[in-house]
Design a protein around this motif. Structure first.
Motif, PDB file in Angstrom:
ATOM      1  N   MET A  88     -34.911  -7.895 -49.413  1.00 48.98           N
ATOM      2  CA  MET A  88     -34.253  -6.815 -48.684  1.00 48.98           C
ATOM      3  C   MET A  88     -34.868  -6.699 -47.284  1.00 48.98           C
ATOM      4  N   LYS A  89     -34.052  -7.048 -46.310  1.00 45.72           N
ATOM      5  CA  LYS A  89     -34.546  -7.235 -44.937  1.00 45.72           C
ATOM      6  C   LYS A  89     -35.239  -5.988 -44.361  1.00 45.72           C
ATOM      7  N   ARG A  90     -34.569  -4.851 -44.477  1.00 47.67           N
ATOM      8  CA  ARG A  90     -35.131  -3.629 -43.879  1.00 47.67           C
ATOM      9  C   ARG A  90     -36.478  -3.263 -44.490  1.00 47.67           C
ATOM     10  N   LEU A  91     -36.572  -3.414 -45.789  1.00 50.43           N
ATOM     11  CA  LEU A  91     -37.837  -3.130 -46.474  1.00 50.43           C
ATOM     12  C   LEU A  91     -38.941  -4.068 -45.973  1.00 50.43           C
ATOM     13  N   LYS A  92     -38.616  -5.351 -45.900  1.00 50.87           N
ATOM     14  CA  LYS A  92     -39.630  -6.325 -45.450  1.00 50.87           C
ATOM     15  C   LYS A  92     -40.092  -6.027 -44.023  1.00 50.87           C
ATOM     16  N   THR A  95     -40.130  -3.109 -42.612  1.00 47.40           N
ATOM     17  CA  THR A  95     -40.976  -1.907 -42.649  1.00 47.40           C
ATOM     18  C   THR A  95     -42.373  -2.264 -43.148  1.00 47.40           C
ATOM     19  N   ILE A  96     -42.434  -3.123 -44.157  1.00 46.83           N
ATOM     20  CA  ILE A  96     -43.744  -3.551 -44.677  1.00 46.83           C
ATOM     21  C   ILE A  96     -44.536  -4.266 -43.578  1.00 46.83           C
ATOM     22  N   LEU A  97     -43.863  -5.150 -42.845  1.00 42.52           N
ATOM     23  CA  LEU A  97     -44.549  -5.884 -41.769  1.00 42.52           C
ATOM     24  C   LEU A  97     -45.015  -4.946 -40.659  1.00 42.52           C
ATOM     25  N   ASN A  98     -44.177  -3.958 -40.329  1.00 39.05           N
ATOM     26  CA  ASN A  98     -44.495  -3.058 -39.213  1.00 39.05           C
ATOM     27  C   ASN A  98     -45.495  -1.974 -39.578  1.00 39.05           C
ATOM     28  N   LYS A  99     -45.411  -1.485 -40.804  1.00 38.38           N
ATOM     29  CA  LYS A  99     -46.194  -0.294 -41.149  1.00 38.38           C
ATOM     30  C   LYS A  99     -47.195  -0.498 -42.277  1.00 38.38           C
ATOM     31  N   GLY A 100     -47.078  -1.607 -42.999  1.00 44.48           N
ATOM     32  CA  GLY A 100     -48.022  -1.867 -44.080  1.00 44.48           C
ATOM     33  C   GLY A 100     -49.320  -2.430 -43.527  1.00 44.48           C
ATOM     34  N   SER A 101     -50.378  -2.320 -44.299  1.00 44.93           N
ATOM     35  CA  SER A 101     -51.621  -2.961 -43.868  1.00 44.93           C
ATOM     36  C   SER A 101     -52.372  -3.500 -45.084  1.00 44.93           C
ATOM     37  N   VAL A 102     -53.008  -4.624 -44.868  1.00 42.48           N
ATOM     38  CA  VAL A 102     -53.717  -5.306 -45.946  1.00 42.48           C
ATOM     39  C   VAL A 102     -55.153  -4.807 -45.988  1.00 42.48           C
ATOM     40  N   VAL A 103     -55.606  -4.479 -47.194  1.00 41.62           N
ATOM     41  CA  VAL A 103     -56.997  -4.066 -47.382  1.00 41.62           C
ATOM     42  C   VAL A 103     -57.621  -5.027 -48.389  1.00 41.62           C
ATOM     43  N   GLY A 104     -58.653  -5.717 -47.970  1.00 44.07           N
ATOM     44  CA  GLY A 104     -59.307  -6.660 -48.865  1.00 44.07           C
ATOM     45  C   GLY A 104     -58.379  -7.803 -49.243  1.00 44.07           C
ATOM     46  N   LYS A 134     -52.926 -11.411 -43.375  1.00 51.38           N
ATOM     47  CA  LYS A 134     -51.519 -11.430 -42.938  1.00 51.38           C
ATOM     48  C   LYS A 134     -50.566 -11.265 -44.115  1.00 51.38           C
ATOM     49  N   ILE A 135     -49.475 -10.538 -43.860  1.00 57.40           N
ATOM     50  CA  ILE A 135     -48.444 -10.297 -44.882  1.00 57.40           C
ATOM     51  C   ILE A 135     -47.377 -11.361 -44.763  1.00 57.40           C
ATOM     52  N   ARG A 136     -47.099 -12.042 -45.873  1.00 57.50           N
ATOM     53  CA  ARG A 136     -45.991 -13.000 -45.912  1.00 57.50           C
ATOM     54  C   ARG A 136     -45.216 -12.762 -47.197  1.00 57.50           C
ATOM     55  N   PHE A 137     -43.948 -13.133 -47.178  1.00 58.30           N
ATOM     56  CA  PHE A 137     -43.104 -12.919 -48.356  1.00 58.30           C
ATOM     57  C   PHE A 137     -42.701 -14.242 -48.987  1.00 58.30           C
ATOM     58  N   ILE A 138     -42.441 -14.184 -50.291  1.00 57.74           N
ATOM     59  CA  ILE A 138     -41.859 -15.321 -51.005  1.00 57.74           C
ATOM     60  C   ILE A 138     -40.363 -15.062 -51.081  1.00 57.74           C
ATOM     61  N   ASP A 139     -39.564 -16.029 -50.710  1.00 61.45           N
ATOM     62  CA  ASP A 139     -38.099 -15.810 -50.712  1.00 61.45           C
ATOM     63  C   ASP A 139     -37.513 -15.859 -52.122  1.00 61.45           C
TER      64      ASP A 139
END
Lengths: 190, 190
Positions: free
Chosen positions: A1-5, A7-16, A185-190
């Motif tokens: 889902m494009k919009r969700l992804k 948002t995750i890229l723009n506003k999510g953050s990786v911890v550990g 870095k955040i990456r997605f599996i298609d």
């Protein structure tokens, strides 16, 4: 889902190594407009299923389930993690191991609100090792009801929950599947 | 609110002297259509306020807040009762005494999601002795934000929370106010 992804890229953050913080829009502050887009997407993916109930688990699943239920026109039931004196004595109970808390806790649903013949959509915010989802499936099975689908907003594709559910033939819909974090870095599996 | 009161009369049940069970539609199973009617009612009552955020507390407040937020077009923040490793370290914290659990617990909101200048609508399912509502008001005050209103679905008019808030000048909107239960019967205060 494009919009969700996005948002995750723009506003999510990786911890550990394995935590994605999404508390600005999904599990502390809630972006209600995004939740509506998520609800529509679940409906689109499951429109051929005769779902009559949505089941989730407190607390982070509740907003997703409530907003999504508007597109299915069905009630929501949220399973409880804490024994409350307001909860019926007659409950279906399962045990869920929390990896973040390092302990097992009981999860309960009143027998009044899950019944034989129910066609249930299970919803949750995250799927990681699958403990919560397996617990909810167990509750549905105990009630003699049917799991019509499991809808997950964010699946951690590098943990085993998704594979576990797919291997069991569960009709799993994850709207974003995370690949292993490399250098934060955040990456997605298609 | 007529529809809410009818639902309470038809589906609620009194347990002991002071518990109203509403788990078939408000805090275990959720009647999403009723929640929408509740959300509309809060909007109607607070339409003149420039609210930019809804604050609630997990878990029972979340569905009410998420559905209501659609009518205000604002994000929701839900305060957390449990320390989570996914929660920011920088939080506003308050203590709430739970009369049902007989203990005090910490309630937290990340400092990122409550700010000076915010005009906040606080929502919750029940108002009894007022502990949760006072805790949420304290969080808003600590952030330097403003409480534009407190919306409650069911106020126990025979307990002191409502009076406490009204005496402090809080803009309180309770959609149904319960009178003392006599012989297990539900009656409302107009």
């Amino acid at each position: 889902m494009k919009r969700l992804k996005e948002t995750i890229l723009n506003k999510g953050s990786v911890v550990g190594e394995d935590i994605l913080k999404v508390d600005s829009f999904l599990n502390h502050q809630l972006d209600i407009d995004l939740l509506n887009a998520i609800g529509k997407e679940f409906k689109e993916r499951l429109k051929d299923k005769k779902i009559n109930k949505i089941l989730t688990i407190e607390a982070s699943g509740i907003a997703i389930a409530a907003i999504t239920a508007q597109y299915f026109n069905v009630p929501v039931v949220f399973a409880k993690k804490v024994q409350s004196k307001n909860l019926d004595k007659e409950t279906y109970k399962t045990e869920v191991f929390s990896f973040t808390k390092g302990r097992t806790y009981d999860v309960r649903v009143s027998k009044k609100y899950l019944s034989k013949g129910d066609k249930v959509l299970i919803l949750d915010d995250f799927l990681a090792k699958g403990a919560a989802a397996m617990g909810l499936i167990d509750l549905v099975n105990k009630a003699g009801a049917e799991v019509s689908g499991v809808g997950i907003v964010i699946e951690k594709g590098f943990q085993e929950g998704g594979q576990l559910l797919r291997d069991q033939g569960v009709n799993l819909h994850s709207l974003a599947i995370l690949d292993k974090f490399i250098d934060g870095k955040i990456r997605f599996i298609d």
